[in-house]
Design an enzyme around this catalytic site. Structure first.
Site, mmCIF file in Angstrom:
data_model
loop_
_atom_site.group_PDB
_atom_site.id
_atom_site.type_symbol
_atom_site.label_atom_id
_atom_site.label_comp_id
_atom_site.label_asym_id
_atom_site.label_seq_id
_atom_site.Cartn_x
_atom_site.Cartn_y
_atom_site.Cartn_z
ATOM 1 N N GLU A 60 0.854 -1.192 0.000
ATOM 2 C CA GLU A 60 0.000 0.000 0.000
ATOM 3 C C GLU A 60 0.890 1.242 0.000
ATOM 4 O O GLU A 60 1.807 1.358 0.831
ATOM 5 C CB GLU A 60 -0.919 -0.012 1.232
ATOM 6 C CG GLU A 60 -1.893 1.138 1.239
ATOM 7 C CD GLU A 60 -3.132 0.873 2.106
ATOM 8 O OE1 GLU A 60 -3.421 -0.292 2.451
ATOM 9 O OE2 GLU A 60 -3.815 1.863 2.436
ATOM 10 N N ARG A 61 0.627 2.134 -0.949
ATOM 11 C CA ARG A 61 1.424 3.378 -1.107
ATOM 12 C C ARG A 61 2.914 3.064 -1.286
ATOM 13 O O ARG A 61 3.778 3.796 -0.804
ATOM 14 C CB ARG A 61 1.256 4.332 0.077
ATOM 15 C CG ARG A 61 -0.165 4.523 0.553
ATOM 16 C CD ARG A 61 -1.076 5.072 -0.487
ATOM 17 N NE ARG A 61 -2.455 5.084 -0.007
ATOM 18 C CZ ARG A 61 -3.494 5.281 -0.791
ATOM 19 N NH1 ARG A 61 -3.344 5.465 -2.099
ATOM 20 N NH2 ARG A 61 -4.705 5.294 -0.292
ATOM 21 N N ASN B 61 -2.863 -1.704 7.973
ATOM 22 C CA ASN B 61 -4.189 -2.288 7.706
ATOM 23 C C ASN B 61 -3.961 -3.800 7.688
ATOM 24 O O ASN B 61 -3.891 -4.438 6.643
ATOM 25 C CB ASN B 61 -4.736 -1.811 6.360
ATOM 26 C CG ASN B 61 -5.023 -0.315 6.382
ATOM 27 O OD1 ASN B 61 -5.442 0.240 7.391
ATOM 28 N ND2 ASN B 61 -4.795 0.346 5.257
ATOM 29 N N GLU C 156 -10.246 4.649 9.606
ATOM 30 C CA GLU C 156 -10.440 4.290 8.195
ATOM 31 C C GLU C 156 -11.075 2.904 8.057
ATOM 32 O O GLU C 156 -10.648 2.074 7.246
ATOM 33 C CB GLU C 156 -9.118 4.375 7.438
ATOM 34 C CG GLU C 156 -8.511 5.771 7.510
ATOM 35 C CD GLU C 156 -7.295 6.007 6.628
ATOM 36 O OE1 GLU C 156 -6.560 5.048 6.355
ATOM 37 O OE2 GLU C 156 -7.107 7.159 6.216
ATOM 38 N N ARG D 92 -1.113 3.674 17.049
ATOM 39 C CA ARG D 92 -1.115 4.850 16.166
ATOM 40 C C ARG D 92 -2.195 5.848 16.580
ATOM 41 O O ARG D 92 -3.346 5.474 16.854
ATOM 42 C CB ARG D 92 -1.310 4.431 14.716
ATOM 43 C CG ARG D 92 -0.146 3.573 14.224
ATOM 44 C CD ARG D 92 -0.350 3.143 12.808
ATOM 45 N NE ARG D 92 0.060 4.105 11.823
ATOM 46 C CZ ARG D 92 -0.667 4.460 10.783
ATOM 47 N NH1 ARG D 92 -1.887 3.985 10.609
ATOM 48 N NH2 ARG D 92 -0.205 5.310 9.900
ATOM 49 N N ARG E 195 -11.153 17.335 11.045
ATOM 50 C CA ARG E 195 -10.378 16.093 11.234
ATOM 51 C C ARG E 195 -9.043 16.355 11.945
ATOM 52 O O ARG E 195 -8.540 15.479 12.664
ATOM 53 C CB ARG E 195 -10.135 15.459 9.863
ATOM 54 C CG ARG E 195 -9.099 14.373 9.871
ATOM 55 C CD ARG E 195 -9.062 13.656 8.553
ATOM 56 N NE ARG E 195 -7.834 12.933 8.370
ATOM 57 C CZ ARG E 195 -7.480 12.332 7.246
ATOM 58 N NH1 ARG E 195 -8.296 12.385 6.193
ATOM 59 N NH2 ARG E 195 -6.353 11.679 7.145
ATOM 60 N N ASP F 258 -2.532 14.230 7.187
ATOM 61 C CA ASP F 258 -2.066 12.971 6.616
ATOM 62 C C ASP F 258 -0.937 13.192 5.617
ATOM 63 O O ASP F 258 -1.153 13.044 4.411
ATOM 64 C CB ASP F 258 -3.250 12.269 5.922
ATOM 65 C CG ASP F 258 -2.973 10.818 5.610
ATOM 66 O OD1 ASP F 258 -1.876 10.355 5.937
ATOM 67 O OD2 ASP F 258 -3.851 10.161 5.035
ATOM 68 N N GLU G 7 3.831 9.358 -0.775
ATOM 69 C CA GLU G 7 2.422 9.199 -1.162
ATOM 70 C C GLU G 7 1.820 10.477 -1.744
ATOM 71 O O GLU G 7 1.292 10.485 -2.843
ATOM 72 C CB GLU G 7 1.606 8.748 0.061
ATOM 73 C CG GLU G 7 0.125 8.641 -0.231
ATOM 74 C CD GLU G 7 -0.692 8.213 0.986
ATOM 75 O OE1 GLU G 7 -0.108 7.901 2.038
ATOM 76 O OE2 GLU G 7 -1.926 8.180 0.868
ATOM 77 N N GLU H 271 6.251 21.757 -3.609
ATOM 78 C CA GLU H 271 5.183 22.456 -2.883
ATOM 79 C C GLU H 271 4.640 23.606 -3.714
ATOM 80 O O GLU H 271 3.429 23.834 -3.773
ATOM 81 C CB GLU H 271 5.747 23.006 -1.558
ATOM 82 C CG GLU H 271 4.748 23.820 -0.756
ATOM 83 C CD GLU H 271 5.359 24.446 0.505
ATOM 84 O OE1 GLU H 271 6.556 24.798 0.479
ATOM 85 O OE2 GLU H 271 4.634 24.569 1.495
HETATM 86 C C1 GCV Z 1 -2.188 2.304 5.409
HETATM 87 C C2 GCV Z 1 -3.420 7.317 4.509
HETATM 88 C C3 GCV Z 1 -3.082 6.395 3.373
HETATM 89 C C4 GCV Z 1 -3.519 4.973 3.672
HETATM 90 C C5 GCV Z 1 -2.861 4.542 4.984
HETATM 91 C C6 GCV Z 1 -3.297 5.506 6.075
HETATM 92 C C7 GCV Z 1 -2.631 5.212 7.398
HETATM 93 O O1 GCV Z 1 -4.785 7.476 4.619
HETATM 94 O O2 GCV Z 1 -3.671 6.868 2.203
HETATM 95 O O3 GCV Z 1 -3.099 4.159 2.611
HETATM 96 O O4 GCV Z 1 -3.229 3.236 5.319
HETATM 97 O O5 GCV Z 1 -2.915 6.810 5.709
HETATM 98 O O6 GCV Z 1 -1.634 5.866 7.684
HETATM 99 O O7 GCV Z 1 -3.091 4.355 8.118
#
Ligand code: GCV
Length: 734
Positions: free
Chosen positions: A207-208, A250, A331, A364, A381, A410, A438, A561
């Protein structure tokens, strides 16, 4: 008592075995472009080689531990590649009386004391610190690489090799004479926690991740070939990183299946020689979804027992296991809120299972509601982490660490430091930084993140509000546990390296992993020093190359930026899709809360206490004063904290809208400039990397124009205000 002959035989065997080991470590890697990253150990130029050949050509190990052997192999390999000279190795528990002759001596302080009771560094070495010291031992000139731990010795070896690779003089040594008698360098890591997280899924995707598939998993299993995982551990160790969480936050509950733990143990085996502790992300609902219970309520004794047994089982297979990372109530992930319990209840039940084994829980702070009502202007948020965790300060066990993203949203290109860093005083904390890009160009745009991370880490939270002129709570000290005297804490980086030959999808992006490790070791290092080191190690010391690449890297965050998200506006990337292309409206009118609130009147989130969401009230009073006042708020964060009309005049004297137009045009021009800067070093580096990276800059230059035009058009459409320079608007001369 063994005979002299048997000692000699054993010693000869050790030498041969070590040399074979070193050769096995060297050959396959050298052939792969990019895989060596900053550990290239290229042949030194004749002048530097002449100097460093004065090092002893014998290495003595004071113990035979696994990590010490790795340190010796790395030293042998590095010196052999750079100097073309093999080291003679003596691996033994050397007795004081039998030690003689010049040598490089590797060992912990404890073992060094056996050899010489008078040798000790100016400050006592603790933990993973190291000491490089030239000294006479029993009359012979030696170079000592001592550590507080075996791992410290390994870090000392990497530091020595790094100095030599850069043909830099070791501290206090004159390069012209290499007077060994003056070498004396002591280093201590800033914090105990220097970890990376990988967001690898068990099916092999990351992921990412932008550097190819997982080096750990494929098709639901641990890969049979873990060569890359071992090489990754070597890279991590070389910059002082001591822990790696191998799977996505996740987390798939299946990671805790007995059969899977068995497989994960194989990854721990390839990490162990490098002193990297393996850890796992876990799903809080595991006791129920894979453990056979009908609940995962953290206060249910059966759940506590389940975690205890699971931890015992893991430590049986992986005795040096680091601990767990938990993402819960975030999430869509299940969490303690299912049972009306708190994050402290959840973290502690797991922490107590790990405690007898010395493990820790990273819980976290990225806990938020992604179904926020966007109609309500008071919703925010950014407030979530503090709202959820500040009330629990002091309720977490001492082997729990709250892992806090650098900013409150984020990983955007510009965010203020999270107020939670100052909001926890009786709780351990760590800062979570995102090495994988990301939201910052996904390795396809150059974006060296160390300057950004340093801004956050150096930000003074004014936690005591004692004197206006003295820093009293920079984020780096808060997370390291130095301000409130916490037992642990530190730095976590989301790395997401993959199977690509160059690990991250772009050779230049590796500067971010290197920079993360160096900052985690010492956040007081300057960005200039870090990038200078990385460039010399990765591309060699040609002055034109060093000057060009360091300048490009150092400017790259501001360039990115300026054409993607100026003035702290927040998320202008497409958030419902790839987090990469321009998509400024995609963050609005949905529950994710990454809002910029741009409309026909103005732009920016009003987060003031006076009229806005009240987020600013989460900071200590002096910081509140800075951000609450429009007059004091720094331009680069203005739209993060305030909603202003497009004609609002910045400290720079420009209006907001004109700043947006100008910065996008300037940024796109600078991105085009990267192409010509890079062309300036043609012939000064190898053709393969030259061409590869040139193509990336040409692509980036085009993408910057796409971004420029999309954002300028969007802001013009909202504001109706034309660009003073005639580039945007109905009368545009473009
Ligand atoms: C692993 C962001 C990312 C998600 C990531 C989340 C997190 O939302 O887009 O891919 O999930 O952060 O840090 O848990």
């Amino acid at each position: 008592m063994p005979s002299i002959g048997s000692i000699h035989r054993a010693l000869r065997f050790a030498i041969v075995a070590t040399l074979i080991g070193a050769a096995a470590l060297t050959s396959p890697l050298a052939a792969e472009t990019g895989a060596e990253a900053w550990l290239r150990y290229s042949k030194l130029n004749p002048r530097a080689a002449e100097v460093y050949r004065r090092l002893p050509d014998r290495v003595v190990l004071l113990d035979d531990s696994l990590v010490l052997k790795t340190a010796q192999q790395e030293l042998s390999r590095g010196l052999e590649q750079m100097l073309g000279r093999a080291l003679q190795v003596e691996s033994s528990s050397v007795k004081r009386s039998s030690f003689a002759g010049k040598a490089i001596v590797l060992g912990t302080m404890k073992d060094l004391h056996v050899l010489s009771s008078t040798l000790r560094p100016p400050h006592e070495l603790s933990g993973d610190g190291y000491w490089l010291k030239s000294a006479k031992i029993h009359g012979s000139e030696c170079l000592i690489v001592a550590g507080g731990t075996d791992r410290g010795v390994l870090y000392g070896v990497f530091a020595l090799l790094s100095n030599i690779s850069r043909a830099e003089r070791p501290a206090a040594v004159d390069l012209a004479t290499l007077d060994l008698a003056t070498m004396d360098e002591e280093q201590q890591p800033y914090a105990a926690v220097r970890w990376v997280n990988q967001w690898d899924n068990l099916d092999g995707r990351i992921e990412r991740g932008y550097g190819g598939p997982s080096i750990f998993f494929a098709e639901g299993k641990v890969r049979s070939d873990l060569i890359r995982a071992g090489r990754y551990a070597r890279l991590l160790a070389s910059i002082g990183i001591n822990g790696c969480t191998i799977n996505n936050v996740n987390a798939a509950p299946g990671i805790l299946e007995d059969s899977f733990i068995e497989q994960v143990g194989r990854i721990a085996e390839v990490f162990r020689p490098w002193g990297v502790q393996l850890s796992l992300s876990v799903d809080l609902s595991s006791p129920k979804v894979m453990g056979g219970l009908d609940t995962f309520d953290p206060l249910d004794p059966r759940v506590a027992e389940w975690w205890r047994k699971k931890a015992d089982e893991i430590y049986r297979r992986i005795p040096d296991f680091g601990g767990f990372v938990v993402k819960a109530d975030s999430e869509g992930r299940l969490g303690p809120s299912t049972y009306g319990r708190t994050p402290a209840d959840a973290a502690n039940v797991i922490a107590r299972a790990l405690k007898p084994h010395g493990g820790v829980v990273f819980y976290r702070a990225f806990v938020y509601n992604h179904h926020l009502d966007w109609h309500d202007l008071k919703n925010d948020r950014a407030k979530a982490a503090y709202d959820n965790f500040h009330p629990l300060d002091g309720a977490f066990d001492d082997n729990v660490i709250i892992q806090i993203k650098n900013g409150p949203i984020d990983f955007q290109v510009r965010e203020p430091a999270s107020p939670l860093f100052a909001g926890l005083r009786r709780t351990n904390e760590a800062i979570e930084l995102q090495i994988t890009q990301e939201y910052t160009g996904q390795q396809r745009h150059l974006c060296f993140l160390v300057p950004m991370w340093k801004e956050v880490m150096d930000f003074d939270m004014r936690v005591h509000d004692i004197r206006a002129d003295a820093p009293d709570g920079p984020v780096k000290d808060l997370v390291a546990g130095r301000v409130f005297h916490r037992p642990t804490g530190g730095f976590v980086g989301v790395a997401n390296l993959g199977m690509d030959a160059n690990w991250m999808g772009s050779p230049l992006a590796m500067a971010n992993l290197y920079g993360f490790g160096r900052l985690a070791w010492d956040p007081n290092l300057s960005a200039e020093k870090i990038i200078d080191e990385w460039t010399r190690l990765t591309f060699g010391g040609d002055p034109l190359v060093v000057k060009t690449i360091t300048a490009m890297q150092l400017s790259s965050w501001h360039v990115y930026e300026s054409y993607t998200g100026p003035l702290g506006v927040g998320t202008l990337t497409n958030i419902v899709g790839n987090h990469y292309d321009p998509g400024p409206q995609s963050s609005e009118e949905n529950g994710w809360g990454q809002w910029h609130r741009a409309d026909h009147q103005g732009i920016g989130m009003d987060r003031t206490v006076a009229t806005g969401t009240g987020y600013i009230g989460q900071y200590p009073p002096e910081v509140q004063t800075l951000y609450e006042s429009l007059a004091k708020c720094p331009d680069e964060l203005l739209l993060f904290f305030h909603h202003v009309p497009y004609g609002y005049v910045l400290h720079s004297g420009k209006t907001v809208v004109q700043h947006v137009y100008d910065s996008h045009y300037e940024g796109a021009d600078q991105a085009r400039g990267f192409v010509s800067q890079w062309k300036g070093i043609e012939g000064h580096i190898d053709e393969e990397r030259y061409r590869d990276i040139l193509a990336r800059f040409q692509y980036q230059a085009g993408q910057a124009v796409v971004w420029r035009d999309a954002i300028c058009k969007w802001i013009y459409g909202l504001s109706g205000i034309q660009d003073e320079k005639g580039r945007v608007g109905i009368n545009s001369r473009k």
